[in-house]
Design a protein around this motif. Structure first.
Motif, PDB file in Angstrom:
ATOM      1  N   ALA A 153       0.834  -1.200   0.000  1.00 51.86           N
ATOM      2  CA  ALA A 153       0.000   0.000   0.000  1.00 51.86           C
ATOM      3  C   ALA A 153       0.871   1.254   0.000  1.00 51.86           C
ATOM      4  O   ALA A 153       0.572   2.229  -0.692  1.00 51.86           O
ATOM      5  N   ALA A 154       1.964   1.227   0.746  1.00 53.66           N
ATOM      6  CA  ALA A 154       2.858   2.384   0.789  1.00 53.66           C
ATOM      7  C   ALA A 154       3.505   2.616  -0.571  1.00 53.66           C
ATOM      8  O   ALA A 154       3.626   3.762  -1.028  1.00 53.66           O
ATOM      9  N   ARG A 155       3.909   1.534  -1.258  1.00 56.14           N
ATOM     10  CA  ARG A 155       4.492   1.674  -2.589  1.00 56.14           C
ATOM     11  C   ARG A 155       3.477   2.258  -3.564  1.00 56.14           C
ATOM     12  O   ARG A 155       3.806   3.139  -4.362  1.00 56.14           O
ATOM     13  N   ALA A 156       2.245   1.776  -3.492  1.00 57.87           N
ATOM     14  CA  ALA A 156       1.199   2.285  -4.378  1.00 57.87           C
ATOM     15  C   ALA A 156       0.943   3.763  -4.115  1.00 57.87           C
ATOM     16  O   ALA A 156       0.741   4.547  -5.053  1.00 57.87           O
ATOM     17  N   GLN A 157       0.956   4.156  -2.847  1.00 55.64           N
ATOM     18  CA  GLN A 157       0.742   5.559  -2.496  1.00 55.64           C
ATOM     19  C   GLN A 157       1.861   6.437  -3.041  1.00 55.64           C
ATOM     20  O   GLN A 157       1.615   7.506  -3.591  1.00 55.64           O
ATOM     21  N   ARG A 158       3.114   5.982  -2.900  1.00 57.86           N
ATOM     22  CA  ARG A 158       4.245   6.751  -3.420  1.00 57.86           C
ATOM     23  C   ARG A 158       4.169   6.871  -4.932  1.00 57.86           C
ATOM     24  O   ARG A 158       4.432   7.934  -5.502  1.00 57.86           O
ATOM     25  N   LYS A 159       3.786   5.780  -5.598  1.00 53.67           N
ATOM     26  CA  LYS A 159       3.676   5.806  -7.051  1.00 53.67           C
ATOM     27  C   LYS A 159       2.591   6.785  -7.486  1.00 53.67           C
ATOM     28  O   LYS A 159       2.777   7.563  -8.417  1.00 53.67           O
ATOM     29  N   GLN A 160       1.454   6.771  -6.781  1.00 58.87           N
ATOM     30  CA  GLN A 160       0.363   7.673  -7.103  1.00 58.87           C
ATOM     31  C   GLN A 160       0.782   9.121  -6.882  1.00 58.87           C
ATOM     32  O   GLN A 160       0.479   9.994  -7.693  1.00 58.87           O
ATOM     33  N   ALA A 161       1.523   9.386  -5.824  1.00 57.62           N
ATOM     34  CA  ALA A 161       1.986  10.751  -5.554  1.00 57.62           C
ATOM     35  C   ALA A 161       2.943  11.217  -6.643  1.00 57.62           C
ATOM     36  O   ALA A 161       2.879  12.371  -7.092  1.00 57.62           O
ATOM     37  N   ARG A 162       3.845  10.329  -7.096  1.00 57.31           N
ATOM     38  CA  ARG A 162       4.766  10.682  -8.179  1.00 57.31           C
ATOM     39  C   ARG A 162       4.001  10.997  -9.460  1.00 57.31           C
ATOM     40  O   ARG A 162       4.310  11.956 -10.162  1.00 57.31           O
ATOM     41  N   GLU A 163       2.981  10.179  -9.766  1.00 53.36           N
ATOM     42  CA  GLU A 163       2.190  10.405 -10.981  1.00 53.36           C
ATOM     43  C   GLU A 163       1.436  11.720 -10.900  1.00 53.36           C
ATOM     44  O   GLU A 163       1.334  12.449 -11.889  1.00 53.36           O
ATOM     45  N   GLU A 164       0.908  12.052  -9.730  1.00 53.66           N
ATOM     46  CA  GLU A 164       0.194  13.320  -9.565  1.00 53.66           C
ATOM     47  C   GLU A 164       1.140  14.496  -9.756  1.00 53.66           C
ATOM     48  O   GLU A 164       0.776  15.503 -10.372  1.00 53.66           O
ATOM     49  N   LEU A 165       2.360  14.381  -9.238  1.00 56.95           N
ATOM     50  CA  LEU A 165       3.332  15.456  -9.418  1.00 56.95           C
ATOM     51  C   LEU A 165       3.702  15.616 -10.889  1.00 56.95           C
ATOM     52  O   LEU A 165       3.894  16.732 -11.372  1.00 56.95           O
ATOM     53  N   GLU A 166       3.815  14.520 -11.609  1.00 56.70           N
ATOM     54  CA  GLU A 166       4.165  14.577 -13.023  1.00 56.70           C
ATOM     55  C   GLU A 166       3.029  15.150 -13.863  1.00 56.70           C
ATOM     56  O   GLU A 166       3.265  15.804 -14.875  1.00 56.70           O
ATOM     57  N   ASN A 167       1.784  14.935 -13.454  1.00 61.15           N
ATOM     58  CA  ASN A 167       0.629  15.371 -14.235  1.00 61.15           C
ATOM     59  C   ASN A 167       0.205  16.801 -13.928  1.00 61.15           C
ATOM     60  O   ASN A 167      -0.692  17.317 -14.579  1.00 61.15           O
ATOM     61  N   GLU A 168       0.821  17.470 -12.958  1.00 61.99           N
ATOM     62  CA  GLU A 168       0.421  18.832 -12.600  1.00 61.99           C
ATOM     63  C   GLU A 168       0.908  19.834 -13.638  1.00 61.99           C
ATOM     64  O   GLU A 168       1.569  19.497 -14.599  1.00 61.99           O
ATOM     65  N   SER A 169       0.624  21.118 -13.401  1.00 57.65           N
ATOM     66  CA  SER A 169       0.938  22.193 -14.340  1.00 57.65           C
ATOM     67  C   SER A 169       2.444  22.357 -14.536  1.00 57.65           C
ATOM     68  O   SER A 169       3.233  21.885 -13.736  1.00 57.65           O
ATOM     69  N   PRO A 170       2.854  23.095 -15.605  1.00 57.83           N
ATOM     70  CA  PRO A 170       4.285  23.302 -15.871  1.00 57.83           C
ATOM     71  C   PRO A 170       5.006  24.019 -14.729  1.00 57.83           C
ATOM     72  O   PRO A 170       6.189  23.812 -14.527  1.00 57.83           O
TER      73      PRO A 170
END
Length: 140
Positions: free
Chosen positions: A14-31
Motif C-alpha cells: 500500500a505504501a508503494r502504491a501511495q508513493r507511485k500515485q503521488a509521483r504520478e500526480e506530481l508529473e501530471n500537474e501544471s508546468p
C-alpha cells in the motif's frame, strides 16, 4: 532476516502504491509545478549527522513535531498489552513441526534416555560398587 507477515507485506504494498500515485500526480500537474519537481529531484541527499538547512522544510517538521507532542501529552498510547501482541506476531512466524516430526523426535529422545540409563546402571553396578567395596576393605 525474518519472514514478513501478510499484514506487513500488505502495508508495504500500500505504501508503494501511495508513493507511485503521488509521483504520478506530481508529473501530471501544471508546468509551474515541474520546476518544483525538478528542484526536489535535484536536491542533494542529506547527511545523517548534519542538520537540514532548508528553513521552510525545517519549520514544517518542527510544527509537525509540536502537533505530535501535543497528541502524546493529551492521550498516552496504550502499550500495556504490546508485549502480548508482539508474542502473538512472533508465534505466527514460527515454523511448527508436523505430527511425524514430533513422533520421530520423541522416539529418538526415549531411546537416548533408555541407552544412557542402562549405561549408568552398568557403570554403577559393575565398576563403581566393586571398587568401593575393595577400597573400604569390606570385601576381604
Amino acid at each position: 532476516m525474518a519472514k514478513k507477515s501478510k499484514t506487513q507485506r500488505a502495508k508495504a504494498s500500500a505504501a508503494r502504491a501511495q508513493r507511485k500515485q503521488a509521483r504520478e500526480e506530481l508529473e501530471n500537474e501544471s508546468p509551474a509545478s515541474e520546476n518544483v519537481t525538478e528542484a526536489v529531484e535535484e536536491k542533494p541527499k542529506r547527511s545523517l549527522f548534519k542538520k537540514d538547512t532548508d528553513s521552510k522544510e525545517t519549520a514544517e517538521k518542527s510544527a509537525a513535531k509540536a502537533v505530535s507532542k501535543d497528541k502524546k501529552d493529551a492521550k498516552p498510547k496504550k502499550k500495556r498489552f504490546q508485549f502480548f501482541r508482539d508474542v502473538k506476531a512472533e508465534m505466527k512466524r514460527v515454523t511448527w513441526p508436523t505430527k511425524q516430526d514430533v513422533a520421530r523426535w520423541s522416539v529418538v529422545v526415549v531411546c537416548a534416555l533408555v541407552f544412557f540409563g542402562v549405561y549408568v546402571a552398568v557403570l554403577d553396578n559393575l565398576i563403581a560398587t566393586p571398587l568401593l567395596v575393595f577400597v573400604s576393605g569390606l570385601g576381604a
